[in-house]
Write an enzyme that holds these catalytic residues in place. Sequence first.
Site, PDB file in Angstrom:
ATOM      1  N   GLY B  55       0.817  -1.195   0.000  1.00 48.78           N
ATOM      2  CA  GLY B  55       0.000   0.000   0.000  1.00 48.78           C
ATOM      3  C   GLY B  55       0.856   1.253   0.000  1.00 48.78           C
ATOM      4  N   SER B  56       0.274   2.370  -0.409  1.00 46.08           N
ATOM      5  CA  SER B  56       0.977   3.649  -0.343  1.00 46.08           C
ATOM      6  C   SER B  56       0.922   4.192   1.084  1.00 46.08           C
ATOM      7  CB  SER B  56       0.329   4.656  -1.288  1.00 46.08           C
ATOM      8  OG  SER B  56       0.559   4.278  -2.618  1.00 46.08           O
ATOM      9  N   GLY B  57       1.701   5.229   1.320  1.00 50.66           N
ATOM     10  CA  GLY B  57       1.685   5.886   2.620  1.00 50.66           C
ATOM     11  C   GLY B  57       2.871   5.511   3.481  1.00 50.66           C
ATOM     12  N   HIS B  58       3.839   4.788   2.915  1.00 50.30           N
ATOM     13  CA  HIS B  58       4.987   4.338   3.698  1.00 50.30           C
ATOM     14  C   HIS B  58       6.318   4.802   3.120  1.00 50.30           C
ATOM     15  CE1 HIS B  58       2.235   1.797   5.886  1.00 50.30           C
ATOM     16  NE2 HIS B  58       1.898   1.130   4.809  1.00 50.30           N
ATOM     17  N   ASP B 111      -2.079  -8.003   0.163  1.00 52.20           N
ATOM     18  CA  ASP B 111      -0.849  -8.085  -0.627  1.00 52.20           C
ATOM     19  C   ASP B 111      -0.605  -9.531  -1.040  1.00 52.20           C
ATOM     20  OD1 ASP B 111      -0.940  -6.036   1.470  1.00 52.20           O
ATOM     21  OD2 ASP B 111       0.931  -5.302   0.616  1.00 52.20           O
ATOM     22  N   HIS B 219      -0.083   0.517  10.181  1.00 49.27           N
ATOM     23  CA  HIS B 219      -1.371   1.060   9.755  1.00 49.27           C
ATOM     24  C   HIS B 219      -2.222   1.415  10.968  1.00 49.27           C
ATOM     25  CE1 HIS B 219      -0.005  -1.987   6.828  1.00 49.27           C
ATOM     26  NE2 HIS B 219      -0.168  -0.988   6.000  1.00 49.27           N
TER      27      HIS B 219
END
Lengths: 332, 332, 205, 205
Positions: B55-58, B111, B219
Site C-alpha cells: 500500500g501507499s503511505g509508507h 498483498d 497502519h
Amino acid sequence: MKKLMNAPADFVDEMLDGLTAAYPASFVRDGESRRVIRRAEGARQGKVGVVSGGGSGHLPLFTGYVGKGLLDSCSIGNVFEGPTVDSCIEAIKLADGGKGVLRLYGNYGGDRMNFDMAGEFLEDEIKTTTVLGTDDIASAGPNEMGKRRGVAGIIYAYKAAGAKAEDGASLEAVTEIAQRTVDATRTIGVALNPCLVPGAAQPSFTIGEDEIEMGMGIHGEPGIWRDKLKPADEVADEMVKRLLDDAPKGRGSRVSVLVNSLGATPLEELLIVYRRVASQLSAAGTQIVLPLVGHYATSMEMAGLSISLCFLDEEIEALLRKPAESPFWRVA
Amino acid sequence: MKKLMNAPADFVDEMLDGLTAAYPASFVRDGESRRVIRRAEGARQGKVGVVSGGGSGHLPLFTGYVGKGLLDSCSIGNVFEGPTVDSCIEAIKLADGGKGVLRLYGNYGGDRMNFDMAGEFLEDEIKTTTVLGTDDIASAGPNEMGKRRGVAGIIYAYKAAGAKAEDGASLEAVTEIAQRTVDATRTIGVALNPCLVPGAAQPSFTIGEDEIEMGMGIHGEPGIWRDKLKPADEVADEMVKRLLDDAPKGRGSRVSVLVNSLGATPLEELLIVYRRVASQLSAAGTQIVLPLVGHYATSMEMAGLSISLCFLDEEIEALLRKPAESPFWRVA
Amino acid sequence: MSAVDLAALAGAVTRAKARMATLEQELNVADSRLGDGDTGVMLARVIDAMAGIDYAAQPDIGAALSLMARKTATATGSSLGTLIATGLLTVGKRAKGEPSIAYADLGAHVAAVVEAMAARGGATLGDKTVLDILDALARGIAGLSDGKAVASAATDACRTTLAEFRERPCKIGRARMFAEKSIGMDDPGMLAVHELVLAIAGPAA
Amino acid sequence: MSAVDLAALAGAVTRAKARMATLEQELNVADSRLGDGDTGVMLARVIDAMAGIDYAAQPDIGAALSLMARKTATATGSSLGTLIATGLLTVGKRAKGEPSIAYADLGAHVAAVVEAMAARGGATLGDKTVLDILDALARGIAGLSDGKAVASAATDACRTTLAEFRERPCKIGRARMFAEKSIGMDDPGMLAVHELVLAIAGPAA
Ligand SMILES: Nc1ncnc2c1ncn2[C@@H]1O[C@H](COP(=O)(O)OP(=O)(O)O)[C@@H](O)[C@H]1O
Ligand SMILES: Nc1ncnc2c1ncn2[C@@H]1O[C@H](COP(=O)(O)OP(=O)(O)O)[C@@H](O)[C@H]1O
Ligand SMILES: [Mg+2]
Ligand SMILES: [Mg+2]
Ligand SMILES: [Mg+2]
Ligand SMILES: [Mg+2]
C-alpha cells in the site's frame, strides 16, 4: 505534542551523542564546550575552512552538513538559540587549515553576535570572513534583502563554498561564491502545525485545526498570512509565484529546487508539491537541475514545507555537481 | 490532521508523478495500471528479478527502494491497501530478466492474495517464488513467526536479495538469502500520534495527549500496551530487550540496527534513541555494523519510531555492504 | 546603603530568580507574538546560572559581574542572552577591583551598557528593543545617590518607556516584516527589563 | 420474482450504495478496533465502482458479475476487496451465459464463494471472518425458492451469526495478537455482510 526524549536539558547533548555514535566515520564532537561537530579527518592543511553554526532543532541543518565538499565544522546552540561564543571560537579553530575560515550561517541576531565576537577574539590568529544566509523572502522585502532570515536555502551556499574550498580556492574566492550563491537563492515556507521546544510548556505558536500560515519562519516567527488550508496545487502556485517575482535580476533559466519538509510533513506530500512546482517552473520557461526533495532543514516536528530556488550560473551549477559526502547529502 | 494535498482520490497518482519527476534517472512509472515503478534502465537480461509491492503511505517504502542492488520493480496500492492484481502482474513482468522473479513483500492479507494471483496468472510464463516480510515481533508470538506482519525490517531483505541477484545468483539462491534475512530480522515500533488516510474523516486511531502505544502496527493496528509517555531511554530499553529476547537461536554477535521514524518524529529524537540503543546493545555484547537512522519506512505523518535489528551472518553482512543505489538508500 | 555591593548583587539575583517563576511564561508569550517564543526559557536558564554563583566568595564587584557575563555566555547564544553577557562584561570591566558600585555611578554604567549593546547588536535607539528601556533607565537614575530615589526613578523610567514604546512599531529582529502588527505589543526584551527592574527595585522603592 | 436478474442485481447495488452513506464510517470504526480502520473507505469505493456499471447493457448475469469482480479488483488490493472480487468472479463463472440466477440456486453459489475465498485467503471457518457469515448465509437459504423466504432466511442467518461470533475471538489477520481483546467486537468484514444483506434483502423481507 509528545517527544521521545529524556530530561529536556539533555536534549542537545544526547542528540549529539547519537549523531556521533551513528556516524563515527563522519562526525567528531570536539571543543571544550562539547558543542562543535567537525569532520572526522580534521581540517585539511592548505584548504580554506568553511564553518557554520546555529541553534539545534533543525537537523540535518546545520551539523549534518559537515563533510567533504561541504562544511569543515559547526558550532551548535541550544534548541532555537544561537551557538555560544566559545563554541564559535572552537569551531573556527577546528576548521582552520592555515588559509583562513569562512563563517557561513543564517542571519539571526544571536548567531551573528557570537560569530562576530569569535572572529574578534581570533583576529590575530585566523583570518575570517562572513557570509549570512538570507534566503527567506517572507522575512523582509526585496529592498531589505540583507535583513532577511536564513532558512533551508543556505545548504546551496554550503555546497558551492564547500566545493570551491575543496578545489583549493582562496578565502576571498570561497567567500565570493558563498555570497553569490546566497544572492541567487530564495526560499519561502508554509507551516501547518507548530513544534515544541523541549521543556517549553507550550508550542511556540498555535494555529487552527484547518489553518495554514504562509511565510512562517523556522522558529515559528510570524508569516505573511494565515488562512484556511487550501489544495496543495494552490499553495504551491502561490509559493512559486512569490519566489519567481523575487528572482534576482538577470537570472538564467536554470534552477535547482529544494522541496523541504519542516519535519512532520511526509515525503508523499513533498512529492505532490514537487510535481506541481516542477510543472509551474517549466511553464515559466525554467529548467530544473539537481532537484532535492526531503528533510534538509527542519524545525523538529513542525508540519509544513519550504520551497527554495537556487538560480544557477555556470560556476554555481558546476560546484553543485562536484562531489560531496555527508550522511545527509551526498553528491557522487 | 492537515495534509498538503489535492483531491484525496488523486493522492497516490500525484505522489507517483512527483516521484518520477524528482528522480527521472531512477524511477519510471509503468504498466497499464500506472501503478508500477521500475528501474529507469529496465530489467537486466539474465538477472533474477526482485519485486516488491504494498500500500501507499509508507515512503520511502516500498517504491523508493527500486534501484541497482535493491528492487527491480514495485507495485503500488492505494494508501494502506494492497496493490491490485493487475499492478502485481505488471510489476513481475517488468522485473523479469528471464531467470525468474522473487516476490518479496510484507505479510498482509491483501498483498498476499494479489501477489499470489499474479503468480498464478503468470505461471506458464515466469517462474516466481515468494518471501514474506514478517519482522514485527509485536504482531504474533515466537510460536507463530510466520503470521507476523512485515514492517521496516524488510529493507534488509531487499538489500541482501538485491545484492545477491545483482551478483548473478539463481532464483533459488536469491530466495534463500531473502528468507534467511527475514528470519534474522526483528522489529518493534512505538507510536505517539496517529496519521490520517487521505479522505478519511478521522485518524485510524486515537491516543491521549500524554500516551504512547508499544508495538503498534504501521497502519495503526493495535499494539501490546498503551501507557503514559516515558523517558526515551526507558522506551528504548524495553524495545531492545524485547528484540533481544526474540532473537533467532544461534545468532552471532554482529547486528545492523535501523532506527526509523514513522513520519513526524524528527531526527533529533531518533538520534537520542539510537544513542541508547547502541549503548544497550554494546552492553549486551553485540557489535553494531552499518547502522541506519532516519525515515526508511513511514506511515505518513504518524509520530513514533521503530527499531529493527538484523542479526548478521557472514553472507548477509557481506551482501549489506555491497553497492546499492536508490535515492533513499545508497551504499557505495 | 549608597552602593551596590556583592550582597546587594546576590539579593538582586535572588529576587530576579523568584520573579522568573511566573515571568518565564509571560516572556515566552510576548516573544511568540513577535518572535520565536523563547525569551522566557532562555532568560530563566541564564538567571538560574547566575543564581549558582557564590557572590560572597568573589574578590570584587567587577569580578562578580564578569563571572555573571561568562556564565551567561556559556548558557546561551540567543540575542538577548548575548546582549546581557555583553552588558555585564562592560560593567564588570568598568568596576574591576571595586568592592561596590556607588548608586551615583549606576546611571553612567548603564549608559555604557547601552553603548556596548548597540555596538554588538547593531540596533539603534528607537528600534523598540532592550536598548530603549535601558537608555531611559540610565537617564532616569543618572546622578541619583539615594537608594530610594534610584529605585523609584528606575521603576518610573521603565514604566513610562514600556508604555510609550508599546504604541510604536518594532524595527529590528524577527518582527521586522510586521512592523505595524507589532504596534500595541510589548517587545519581550523591554518587558523583561521592566519586570525585573520592578522585582529588584520594588522592595527598595 | 423467483430469480436474480440484471435489474435485481442493479437494484441490490443501488441499495448497497445508499447504505454505505452511513455504513462507511461504522465499518471504519469497527476495523480500527481490530485492524487498520479502512474497511469502510475501501468498501465505499468498491461499491461506487460497481454502481458505475450499466447493468442493463450486460449480456447476462454471469458477465455482469464478472465485470463487478474486475471493477473491484481494479479499485483495491485490500483483503476484503480482493476476497469480494474472488467471490464475484466465482459466481460470474458459474452463471456465465445465464440471464438470471434462480433463488433456489443462490445458496449453492454462495457456498462456492466461501470455498473460493477460503482457498484464496487461507482462512478457515471459525476464524471469525466474512467466511463464517457467508457460510451461514449459504446454509440458511439453501434450496429456498421463494423471494420472501430467501430474504428472511438470509437476514436471520446473518443476524444469528454476527451475534454468535461477536463473543468469539478473532483468529486471523491483524487482530491475531489480541484474540481475547477481540471478544465482544464485531469483525468488520462480517459486519459489512450483515448490514448489506439487511439493506438489500430488507425491502424484500
Ligand atoms: N540586535 C539587537 N539589539 C538590541 N536588542 C535586541 C537585538 N536583538 C534582539 N534584541 C532584544 O532581544 C529580545 C529577544 O530576545 P530572545 O527571544 O532571547 O532572542 P532570539 O531572537 O535569539 O530568540 C528582543 O525583544 C529585543 O529586545
Ligand atoms: N484471509 C482472510 N480470509 C477471510 N476473510 C478475511 C481475510 N482477511 C481479511 N478478511 C476479512 O476482511 C476484513 C478486513 O477487511 P479490510 O479492512 O478491507 O482489509 P485489510 O486488512 O486489507 O485492511 C476482515 O474483517 C475479515 O472479515
Ligand atoms: Mg530564539
Ligand atoms: Mg487496509
Ligand atoms: Mg526569541
Ligand atoms: Mg482494514
